[in-house]
Design a protein around this motif. Structure first.
Motif, PDB file in Angstrom:
ATOM      1  N   GLU A  92      97.915  46.724  54.465  1.00  8.35           N
ATOM      2  CA  GLU A  92      97.680  46.969  52.832  1.00  8.35           C
ATOM      3  C   GLU A  92      98.010  48.209  52.421  1.00  8.35           C
ATOM      4  N   GLU A  93      97.402  49.349  53.291  1.00 13.04           N
ATOM      5  CA  GLU A  93      97.244  50.990  53.229  1.00 13.04           C
ATOM      6  C   GLU A  93      99.028  51.514  53.254  1.00 13.04           C
ATOM      7  N   LYS A  94      99.671  50.628  54.123  1.00 15.87           N
ATOM      8  CA  LYS A  94     101.130  51.078  54.453  1.00 15.87           C
ATOM      9  C   LYS A  94     102.156  50.770  53.357  1.00 15.87           C
ATOM     10  N   GLN A  95     101.596  49.806  52.403  1.00 14.87           N
ATOM     11  CA  GLN A  95     102.468  49.302  51.484  1.00 14.87           C
ATOM     12  C   GLN A  95     102.304  50.535  50.294  1.00 14.87           C
ATOM     13  N   PRO A  96     103.657  50.787  49.882  1.00 13.42           N
ATOM     14  CA  PRO A  96     103.561  52.102  48.741  1.00 13.42           C
ATOM     15  C   PRO A  96     102.893  51.293  47.271  1.00 13.42           C
ATOM     16  N   ASP A  97     102.526  52.087  46.597  1.00 15.77           N
ATOM     17  CA  ASP A  97     101.974  51.784  45.146  1.00 15.77           C
ATOM     18  C   ASP A  97     103.047  51.564  44.219  1.00 15.77           C
ATOM     19  N   PRO A  98     102.635  50.403  43.713  1.00 16.93           N
ATOM     20  CA  PRO A  98     103.584  49.995  42.602  1.00 16.93           C
ATOM     21  C   PRO A  98     103.658  51.040  41.558  1.00 16.93           C
ATOM     22  N   ALA A  99     104.899  51.218  40.898  1.00 17.07           N
ATOM     23  CA  ALA A  99     105.198  52.138  39.863  1.00 17.07           C
ATOM     24  C   ALA A  99     104.285  51.835  38.621  1.00 17.07           C
ATOM     25  N   PRO A 100     103.690  52.910  38.079  1.00 17.24           N
ATOM     26  CA  PRO A 100     102.691  52.733  37.042  1.00 17.24           C
ATOM     27  C   PRO A 100     103.350  52.016  35.897  1.00 17.24           C
ATOM     28  N   GLN A 101     102.558  51.125  35.112  1.00 20.86           N
ATOM     29  CA  GLN A 101     103.050  50.523  34.100  1.00 20.86           C
ATOM     30  C   GLN A 101     103.291  51.549  32.768  1.00 20.86           C
ATOM     31  N   PRO A 102     104.196  51.247  32.026  1.00 14.80           N
ATOM     32  CA  PRO A 102     104.232  51.984  30.657  1.00 14.80           C
ATOM     33  C   PRO A 102     102.958  51.457  29.826  1.00 14.80           C
ATOM     34  N   ALA A 103     102.612  52.665  29.069  1.00 15.72           N
ATOM     35  CA  ALA A 103     101.362  52.361  27.994  1.00 15.72           C
ATOM     36  C   ALA A 103     101.857  51.164  27.011  1.00 15.72           C
ATOM     37  N   PRO A 104     101.038  50.270  26.520  1.00 15.23           N
ATOM     38  CA  PRO A 104     101.558  49.319  25.525  1.00 15.23           C
ATOM     39  C   PRO A 104     101.685  50.019  24.298  1.00 15.23           C
ATOM     40  N   ALA A 105     102.402  49.363  23.417  1.00 23.88           N
ATOM     41  CA  ALA A 105     102.894  50.003  22.040  1.00 23.88           C
ATOM     42  C   ALA A 105     101.534  50.067  21.388  1.00 23.88           C
ATOM     43  N   PRO A 106     101.218  51.183  20.565  1.00 28.42           N
ATOM     44  CA  PRO A 106      99.928  50.973  19.760  1.00 28.42           C
ATOM     45  C   PRO A 106      99.891  49.920  18.732  1.00 28.42           C
ATOM     46  N   ALA A 107      98.931  49.421  18.551  1.00 29.24           N
ATOM     47  CA  ALA A 107      98.848  48.227  17.604  1.00 29.24           C
ATOM     48  C   ALA A 107      98.736  48.906  16.025  1.00 29.24           C
ATOM     49  N   PRO A 108      99.302  48.208  15.138  1.00 33.35           N
ATOM     50  CA  PRO A 108      99.640  48.483  13.806  1.00 33.35           C
ATOM     51  C   PRO A 108      98.070  48.786  13.438  1.00 33.35           C
ATOM     52  N   ALA A 109      98.103  49.921  12.396  1.00 32.84           N
ATOM     53  CA  ALA A 109      97.021  50.293  11.660  1.00 32.84           C
ATOM     54  C   ALA A 109      96.222  48.973  11.192  1.00 32.84           C
TER      55      ALA A 109
END
Length: 67
Positions: A25-42
């Protein structure tokens, strides 16, 4: 004898807790970070859209009641 589903589940869980599992488990590279979700409409934007819809609905209702 054929294994039941619960035994397959236990086998899978035991493989996760095996001593070598942590190292793999430690040898596997970390997955790429997920992009932040789009902000919700006001909240006001939702309210404005609802108000516009209700106004259009009411205008149409008034025009069709006159028939």
């Amino acid at each position: 004898m054929e294994k039941f589903g619960i035994f397959e589940l236990l086998d899978a869980l035991s493989a996760l807790t095996a001593p070598g599992a942590r190292e793999q488990e430690e040898k596997q590279p970390d997955p790429a970070p997920q992009p932040a979700p789009a902000p919700a409409p006001a909240p006001n934007a939702n309210r404005d859209a609802l108000d516009a819809f209700l106004r259009r609905h009411e205008d149409i209702r008034r025009r069709t009641d006159g028939r």
